[in-house]
Design a protein around this motif. Structure first.
Motif, mmCIF file in Angstrom:
data_model
loop_
_atom_site.group_PDB
_atom_site.id
_atom_site.type_symbol
_atom_site.label_atom_id
_atom_site.label_comp_id
_atom_site.label_asym_id
_atom_site.label_seq_id
_atom_site.Cartn_x
_atom_site.Cartn_y
_atom_site.Cartn_z
ATOM 1 N N LYS A 84 46.022 71.059 37.977
ATOM 2 C CA LYS A 84 47.247 70.527 38.194
ATOM 3 C C LYS A 84 47.229 70.012 39.876
ATOM 4 N N ALA A 85 46.794 70.829 40.728
ATOM 5 C CA ALA A 85 46.410 70.599 41.981
ATOM 6 C C ALA A 85 45.453 69.290 42.221
ATOM 7 N N LYS A 86 44.518 69.206 41.476
ATOM 8 C CA LYS A 86 43.574 67.924 41.494
ATOM 9 C C LYS A 86 44.156 66.733 41.101
ATOM 10 N N ALA A 87 45.070 67.031 39.877
ATOM 11 C CA ALA A 87 45.858 65.711 39.554
ATOM 12 C C ALA A 87 46.641 65.216 40.636
ATOM 13 N N ASN A 88 47.476 66.079 41.065
ATOM 14 C CA ASN A 88 48.575 65.631 42.110
ATOM 15 C C ASN A 88 47.793 64.878 43.347
ATOM 16 N N LYS A 89 46.562 65.512 43.617
ATOM 17 C CA LYS A 89 45.926 64.943 44.906
ATOM 18 C C LYS A 89 45.483 63.609 44.590
ATOM 19 N N ILE A 90 44.916 63.364 43.282
ATOM 20 C CA ILE A 90 44.176 62.265 43.004
ATOM 21 C C ILE A 90 45.416 61.092 42.907
ATOM 22 N N SER A 91 46.674 61.524 42.216
ATOM 23 C CA SER A 91 47.645 60.518 42.108
ATOM 24 C C SER A 91 48.198 60.172 43.563
ATOM 25 N N ALA A 92 48.319 61.057 44.520
ATOM 26 C CA ALA A 92 48.721 60.881 45.814
ATOM 27 C C ALA A 92 47.771 59.764 46.412
ATOM 28 N N ARG A 93 46.642 60.102 46.339
ATOM 29 C CA ARG A 93 45.397 59.018 46.842
ATOM 30 C C ARG A 93 45.467 57.650 46.270
ATOM 31 N N ASN A 94 45.658 57.633 44.810
ATOM 32 C CA ASN A 94 45.754 56.432 44.330
ATOM 33 C C ASN A 94 47.175 55.615 44.539
ATOM 34 N N LYS A 95 48.233 56.339 44.915
ATOM 35 C CA LYS A 95 49.432 55.647 45.192
ATOM 36 C C LYS A 95 49.350 55.114 46.757
ATOM 37 N N ALA A 96 48.587 55.795 47.592
ATOM 38 C CA ALA A 96 48.395 55.461 48.758
ATOM 39 C C ALA A 96 47.326 54.258 48.899
ATOM 40 N N LYS A 97 46.772 53.967 47.917
ATOM 41 C CA LYS A 97 45.591 52.807 47.952
ATOM 42 C C LYS A 97 46.425 51.478 47.630
#
Length: 98
Positions: A84-97
């Motif tokens: 869950k934590a990794k999914a949130n971090k990956i999604s946040a990085r993808n949104k920032a891109k």
């Protein structure tokens, strides 16, 4: 009639998920399964980790890791909470891109 390979040991990867034979058997039934994405910011990886991290069920049964935990490990997570934590971090990085 024999069950499909993805439902039997011969189509399952002992480290988690399906092997090539299991994915091929699933494709014959109309499914479109791809190999795991073990690292990086692939949105498919984030989606899988979020979905499987929220699954009910134990991570261990009789002292052995369940198929759920083995699959999470194959995708680069060590537990449901880590997924869950990794999914949130990956999604946040993808949104920032974007």
């Amino acid at each position: 009639m024999k069950t499909p390979a993805y439902a039997r040991k011969e189509g399952q990867n002992p480290k988690g998920g399906l092997n090539a034979k299991g994915r091929l058997a699933a494709k014959a039934e109309g499914m479109n399964l791809k190999p795991p994405v073990k690292s990086g910011d692939n949105p498919r990886r984030a989606s899988f980790l979020a979905r499987m991290g929220g699954n009910r069920g134990p991570e261990y049964k009789d002292g052995e890791p369940t198929r759920l935990l083995l699959s999470l490990r194959a995708w680069g997570a060590s537990s449901k909470a880590d997924a869950k934590a990794k999914a949130n971090k990956i999604s946040a990085r993808n949104k920032a891109k974007k």
